[in-house]
Enzyme design. Structure first.
Site, mmCIF file in Angstrom:
data_model
loop_
_atom_site.group_PDB
_atom_site.id
_atom_site.type_symbol
_atom_site.label_atom_id
_atom_site.label_comp_id
_atom_site.label_asym_id
_atom_site.label_seq_id
_atom_site.Cartn_x
_atom_site.Cartn_y
_atom_site.Cartn_z
ATOM 1 C CB CYS A 22 -11.452 25.799 -20.925
ATOM 2 S SG CYS A 22 -11.923 27.264 -21.845
ATOM 3 N N GLY A 48 -8.048 21.080 -20.107
ATOM 4 C CA GLY A 48 -8.339 21.698 -18.820
ATOM 5 C C GLY A 48 -8.573 20.642 -17.771
ATOM 6 C CG ASN A 127 -11.039 27.310 -25.836
ATOM 7 O OD1 ASN A 127 -10.730 26.814 -26.902
ATOM 8 N ND2 ASN A 127 -10.157 27.623 -24.915
ATOM 9 N N GLY A 128 -11.059 30.575 -24.549
ATOM 10 C CA GLY A 128 -10.361 31.753 -25.051
ATOM 11 C C GLY A 128 -10.169 32.770 -23.951
ATOM 12 C CE1 TYR A 272 2.334 20.092 -24.256
ATOM 13 C CE2 TYR A 272 1.150 22.114 -23.760
ATOM 14 C CZ TYR A 272 1.690 20.914 -23.336
ATOM 15 O OH TYR A 272 1.591 20.525 -22.044
ATOM 16 C CG ASP A 376 6.062 20.914 -26.019
ATOM 17 O OD1 ASP A 376 5.661 22.047 -25.692
ATOM 18 O OD2 ASP A 376 6.218 19.997 -25.196
#
Length: 495
Positions: A22, A48, A127-128, A272, A376
């Site tokens: 996210c 996201g 985020n995480g 990426y 990638d």
């Protein structure tokens, strides 16, 4: 990867790409926080695409929120929705879940989450991934907490509710000291936005300043590209283990609630996840990816006629490979820019077309040529095989894959949607076995040392004290994924 970012509606193999969980955004001191936040989330959409949400506060109307499935452009651009979100302070979140349920019943998992405390309401966007979320959740439920979502992020709200501290920032410090894993958090009260990064700084978070009709506003964002879209000035990155508390009245104050540790920023952000027009650690993401291509050309040269990227994620590395090797760069594969909701419910015959719905080979260019394809990463390999078949069907003489990251052999537990380890091609095959499996003339990955050199570590990777989190390549997890270990996940044996 088939694309720099894929739509959740794509018929392409959904399990054959890594997805960032996210992006987060927050702003205070502007005339319409919701408008700024919607623009910021639009710039972070690559982080996201499953769902998004915005929470704002207005002195007269209090807290208001809107959470929706789908793209920001489809949910937060109409006036009726934005009129529901008045106020000078707000936070937002775009989601691609790594935990929690998916589907129409999972709106409860869409962030930001909101809670009412004795000293007022607060919202939080994360985020995480919390690696001890299962243990925390069991403990909290046993003590009477009632969870509304299946997201690990909700644990933070419940831990805050149980804190005895007198204000929201102090309660957040209490809560986050119990949390393990990776987190970049943007939170808000009635008058403040709060930004926090975990002690290792695994996930990114930046601070910006924006001039507007109401004076000076402050911005927190996962990436600098979201500052650009609203005309904000990039001030600095939030440091690992730092908490900033920001209000229009007092500006920015910095706190250090955690024990200081050596930074382990996610190296795959450089490869990426982040947009190529963002800045990470003072470095242009685009330039870093071009450097990766140059290192790859030094490590894995091959006689060929053209260097072609797998759009769009392989483009900067392919340019770097071409510049270093002297082999001409060409757009051998063309991406259909308009893939999206057209194929939300495709027929079986359309679905079987797979990659061809999204990518098409430039036949006149590749016919009879020896082609170097730069991508990638390779995850499960199914998409790579299909792209190889398309290139050969178009008449290419040879196909050589060059991959701008080391083999992805381990799952990520810090906020990235990774297949189970046994589904990762590099976890079960050697490089030569992968080459045979993909059916290409050669397959080479950049080395881990080469990747480190490309991101600015001249001496390469320090095996005794790695400078980045590279667990997906090395199996060296900087924070033990305790929940996964209890479920039977086998960590890498000590060497």
């Amino acid at each position: 990867m088939t694309d720099w970012r894929s739509s959740p509606f794509d018929p392409v193999d959904d399990d054959d790409k890594l997805k960032e969980e996210c992006g987060v955004f927050g702003v205070v001191g502007v005339s319409s926080a919701a408008n700024f936040t919607a623009l910021g989330l639009h710039a972070l959409q690559h982080r996201g695409q499953e769902a998004g949400g915005i929470v704002v506060h207005d002195p007269e109307q209090g807290f208001n929120s809107v959470r929706r499935f789908g793209y920001v452009r489809d949910n937060f651009t109409n006036q009726e929705t934005m009129d529901m979100l008045p106020g000078p302070i707000g936070i937002g979140h775009v989601r691609y879940s790594t935990s929690g349920s998916k589907g129409a019943t999972a709106i409860r998992d869409v962030q930001p989450f909101f809670g009412e405390f004795a000293m007022g309401g607060a919202a939080i966007a994360h985020n995480g991934n919390i690696t001890n979320a299962d243990a925390l959740r069991r403990e909290l439920i046993e003590r009477g907490s009632i969870f509304q979502s299946s997201s690990d992020s909700e644990c933070i709200i419940h831990l805050m509710a149980r804190s005895l501290q007198r204000n929201i920032p102090e309660r957040m410090k209490d809560a986050l000291r119990r949390v393990e894993g990776a987190f970049s958090i943007v939170a808000m009260t009635r008058t403040k936005i709060i930004g926090v990064r975990d002690p290792l700084g695994v996930r990114p978070l930046v601070l910006g300043r924006v001039e507007n009709t109401d004076g000076v506003g402050w911005v927190l964002s996962s990436e600098t590209c979201a500052l650009d879209i609203i005309g904000a000035e990039f001030i600095r990155e939030i440091e690992p283990g730092e908490m900033v508390v920001i209000s229009q009245k007092d500006g920015v104050t910095s706190h250090r609630p955690f024990e200081q540790k050596k930074s382990r920023f996610c190296i795959f952000e450089h490869v990426y996840f982040s947009r190529p027009d963002s800045i990470l650690g003072g470095r242009s993401v685009y330039e870093t990816r071009e450097n990766i291509g140059r290192e790859l050309a030094k490590e894995a040269p091959v006689d060929a006629d053209l260097v072609c990227p797998v759009p769009d994620s392989g483009t900067p590395a392919a340019i770097g490979y071409s510049l270093e090797s002297g082999i001409p760069y060409a757009m051998g594969i063309i991406r259909n820019q308009y893939m999206g909701r057209t194929f939300i419910e495709p027929s079986e015959s359309i679905r079987n077309m797979g990659v061809r719905l999204k990518l098409n080979v430039n036949r006149a260019l590749v016919r009879g040529k020896r082609i170097i394809l730069v991508d990638d990463s390779v995850v499960r390999g199914t998409t790579s095989r299909k792209i190889k078949e398309m290139i050969l069907d178009a008449g290419a003489a040879e196909v050589h894959f060059r991959i701008a990251s080391p083999p992805t052999a381990w799952p990520c537990f810090y906020g990235v949607d990774t297949p189970q380890r046994e589904k990762l091609l590099a976890a079960t095959m050697s490089a030569e076995e992968m080459r045979t499996h993909l059916g290409v003339d050669s397959l080479k990955f950049i080395s881990l040392d080469g990747l480190y050199r490309a991101v600015g570590e001249v001496g390469g990777r320090d095996p005794a004290s790695p400078q980045y989190c590279d667990a997906c390549f090395s199996g060296d997890y900087p924070v033990e994924p305790s929940d996964q270990v209890l479920k039977g996940f086998q960590l890498k044996a000590a060497e």
